[in-house]
Design a protein around this motif. Structure first.
Motif: not given
Length: 123
Positions: A116-123
């Motif tokens: 797995g690889t973490l994807v973080t999308v900020s608002s």
């Protein structure tokens, strides 16, 4: 034994783009349908997209259709997930998956998983 190594995750603002890559080990990459799944905090892992062994057929979850594109390069033993117009709800750990067979649908058993690889999308 096939080992899957994902890369390309990170932090991006909403509306941005990322490209994930997955490079399986071994010489039998073209025999596997490949896919991407994701798991958000507190939620079950869910299907995102898959691609057939030749690349001719692709499948997408409704939530990503029109924004994500899965592709593969059998010469480079790599599968990609291009993610555009990212939304905060796309935040998750993204997993590469391999199935020995021509196609992969959400109901198929998976033979191999990446870490797995973490994807973080900020608002």
């Amino acid at each position: 034994q096939v080992q899957l190594a994902e890369s390309g995750g990170g932090l991006v603002q909403a509306g941005g783009a990322l490209r994930l890559s997955c490079a399986p080990s071994g010489r039998t990459f073209s025999r596997y349908a490949m896919g991407w799944f994701r798991q958000a905090p507190g939620k079950e892992r869910e299907f995102v997209a898959s691609i057939s062994t030749s690349g001719a057929n692709t499948y997408y979850a409704d939530s990503v259709k029109g924004r994500f594109t899965i592709s593969r390069d059998n010469a480079l033993n790599t599968v990609y997930l291009q993610m555009n117009s990212l939304k905060p709800e796309d935040t998750a750990v993204y997993y590469c998956a391999a199935r020995l067979g021509v196609t992969m649908t959400p109901g198929h058993d998976i033979n191999y998983w990446g870490k797995g690889t973490l994807v973080t999308v900020s608002s």
